[in-house]
Design a protein around this motif. Structure first.
Motif, PDB file in Angstrom:
ATOM      1  N   GLU A 128      12.390   1.674   8.410  1.00 21.48           N
ATOM      2  CA  GLU A 128      11.693   0.954   7.347  1.00 21.48           C
ATOM      3  C   GLU A 128      10.193   1.199   7.486  1.00 21.48           C
ATOM      4  O   GLU A 128       9.634   1.041   8.569  1.00 21.48           O
ATOM      5  N   ARG A 139       5.466   7.103  -0.887  1.00 22.68           N
ATOM      6  CA  ARG A 139       6.151   6.133  -0.041  1.00 22.68           C
ATOM      7  C   ARG A 139       5.369   4.831  -0.001  1.00 22.68           C
ATOM      8  O   ARG A 139       4.133   4.839  -0.063  1.00 22.68           O
ATOM      9  N   LYS A 140       6.109   3.705   0.145  1.00 23.51           N
ATOM     10  CA  LYS A 140       5.492   2.386   0.141  1.00 23.51           C
ATOM     11  C   LYS A 140       6.029   1.553   1.302  1.00 23.51           C
ATOM     12  O   LYS A 140       7.145   1.770   1.777  1.00 23.51           O
ATOM     13  N   GLN A 143       9.947   0.279   2.051  1.00 28.20           N
ATOM     14  CA  GLN A 143      11.012   1.222   1.710  1.00 28.20           C
ATOM     15  C   GLN A 143      11.770   1.649   2.966  1.00 28.20           C
ATOM     16  O   GLN A 143      11.208   1.727   4.059  1.00 28.20           O
ATOM     17  N   ARG A 144      13.047   1.929   2.790  1.00 27.13           N
ATOM     18  CA  ARG A 144      13.871   2.419   3.891  1.00 27.13           C
ATOM     19  C   ARG A 144      14.098   3.911   3.689  1.00 27.13           C
ATOM     20  O   ARG A 144      14.439   4.343   2.574  1.00 27.13           O
ATOM     21  N   VAL A 145      13.904   4.718   4.750  1.00 28.00           N
ATOM     22  CA  VAL A 145      13.922   6.170   4.602  1.00 28.00           C
ATOM     23  C   VAL A 145      14.743   6.835   5.695  1.00 28.00           C
ATOM     24  O   VAL A 145      14.859   6.329   6.818  1.00 28.00           O
ATOM     25  N   LEU A 197      14.145   8.745   0.585  1.00 25.67           N
ATOM     26  CA  LEU A 197      14.426   7.353   0.262  1.00 25.67           C
ATOM     27  C   LEU A 197      15.917   7.043   0.331  1.00 25.67           C
ATOM     28  O   LEU A 197      16.758   7.843  -0.112  1.00 25.67           O
ATOM     29  N   SER A 200      18.568   0.944  -1.998  1.00 24.02           N
ATOM     30  CA  SER A 200      18.689  -0.391  -1.415  1.00 24.02           C
ATOM     31  C   SER A 200      20.121  -0.912  -1.428  1.00 24.02           C
ATOM     32  O   SER A 200      20.492  -1.743  -0.588  1.00 24.02           O
ATOM     33  N   TRP A 203      21.809  -0.374   1.948  1.00 17.54           N
ATOM     34  CA  TRP A 203      21.193  -0.887   3.172  1.00 17.54           C
ATOM     35  C   TRP A 203      22.195  -1.747   3.946  1.00 17.54           C
ATOM     36  O   TRP A 203      22.960  -2.525   3.371  1.00 17.54           O
TER      37      TRP A 203
END
Length: 313
Positions: A128, A139-140, A143-145, A197, A200, A203
């Protein structure tokens, strides 16, 4: 070695769309992943600053697997310093899922000069994003990558030629030339181009566990074993060797709806995993032959099955 990001995207989308019965707990069945040797970083790849042990150890919030030198056991150490943004294109991640690659194990045995004592190991993970450099635009935070095992800037001559392993400021960096991802937090250079990315809606699911395979082993085997070999739809394929790469090649072959697949040299303890993969929907129209390692001459066995014609790949 190019490690085509395009192919990694294909595999990620494929896994996300696959029937869950095929991909459930593949990590458990395949064991450690990523058995590859690769380019050791581009010509201009820059190592982390020399490690200052007084600052590196302390009362920090991080824990990590730490290299202690050639031939020595690694240690899992706590109270390590938090990684920091070094370049404006970096991102910092909180590591959620990681792997142990044979590359990591090999580093303990061979004289890999780029890996210095006290290096944090690891090159494959999902994380994350907790911090971004001021030049990161795609990317922010939050975010989960998926983190690629190969770092790429996305702009140099090599990257524009899709030869990401030869990136001028990248290549195999994580756990090698810079601190890696087998810990609680990590710095990932070129965050816009070295991460992917994760939607979600997957997840904290078993499906997300499977996506860790896309960090290295699946795209690498797809590229070097199948695409470079000229794979096409409806081919007959022989996979020689039933280890991690053999399993990965079998999984990726499902993208091409092969007519026949021959898997050679399967040990008894590998049989269940190969049968599990063969029962997936992508192999519904494929004749799969699993030949035990005890077969005296696997070549003759394949020739007998194919009326002496052999296989296409």
């Amino acid at each position: 070695m190019s490690f085509l990001l395009f192919q990694r995207d294909i595999i990620i989308l494929w896994i996300l769309k696959k029937n869950r019965e095929t991909t459930t707990n593949l990590m458990d069945k395949m064991g450690s992943i990523g058995d590859l040797s690769r380019h050791e970083g581009g010509a201009n790849a820059v190592d982390d600053d020399a490690i200052d042990v007084d600052n590196w150890l302390g009362n920090g919030p991080c824990s990590s697997v730490v290299y202690q030198g050639k031939g020595k056991d690694v240690l899992f150490q706590s109270e390590l310093a938090m990684p920091k943004i070094r370049e404006p294109t970096d991102v910092i991640i909180k590591v959620l899922k990681t792997t142990i690659s044979p590359d990591d194990i090999d580093s303990l045995k061979r004289n890999t000069k780029a890996i210095v004592k006290k290096r944090r190991l690891g090159q494959e993970c999902i994380g994350e994003i907790t911090e971004v450099g001021n030049e990161v635009s795609k990317r922010k935070i939050g975010q989960r990558v998926l983190v690629s095992s190969i770092t790429s800037c996305g702009h140099c001559v090599s990257c524009k030629s899709r030869l990401y392993g030869d990136c001028q400021g990248g290549g195999w960096l994580l756990g090698h030339r810079i601190d890696g991802v087998q810990g609680t937090h990590a710095r990932v250079p070129h965050g816009d181009y070295s991460t992917f990315l994760i939607p979600s809606h997957v997840w904290d699911t078993e499906l997300e566990d499977d996506l860790v395979l896309c960090s290295d082993i699946l795209p690498a085997v797809l590229e070097m074993g199948l695409v470079d070999g000229g794979i096409k739809y409806d081919m007959s394929i022989a996979i020689v060797g039933a280890g991690i790469k053999g399993m990965a090649a079998f999984i990726c072959a499902g993208l091409y709806a092969p007519r026949e697949v021959y898997i050679l040299g399967v040990e008894d303890n590998q049989l269940e995993a190969f049968k599990f993969i063969a029962n997936g929907p992508e192999f519904e129209s494929t004749r799969v032959y699993i030949l035990s390692k005890e077969v005296d001459d696997t070549v003759d066995a394949v020739l007998e099955q194919t009326n002496d014609e052999g296989v296409d790949l």
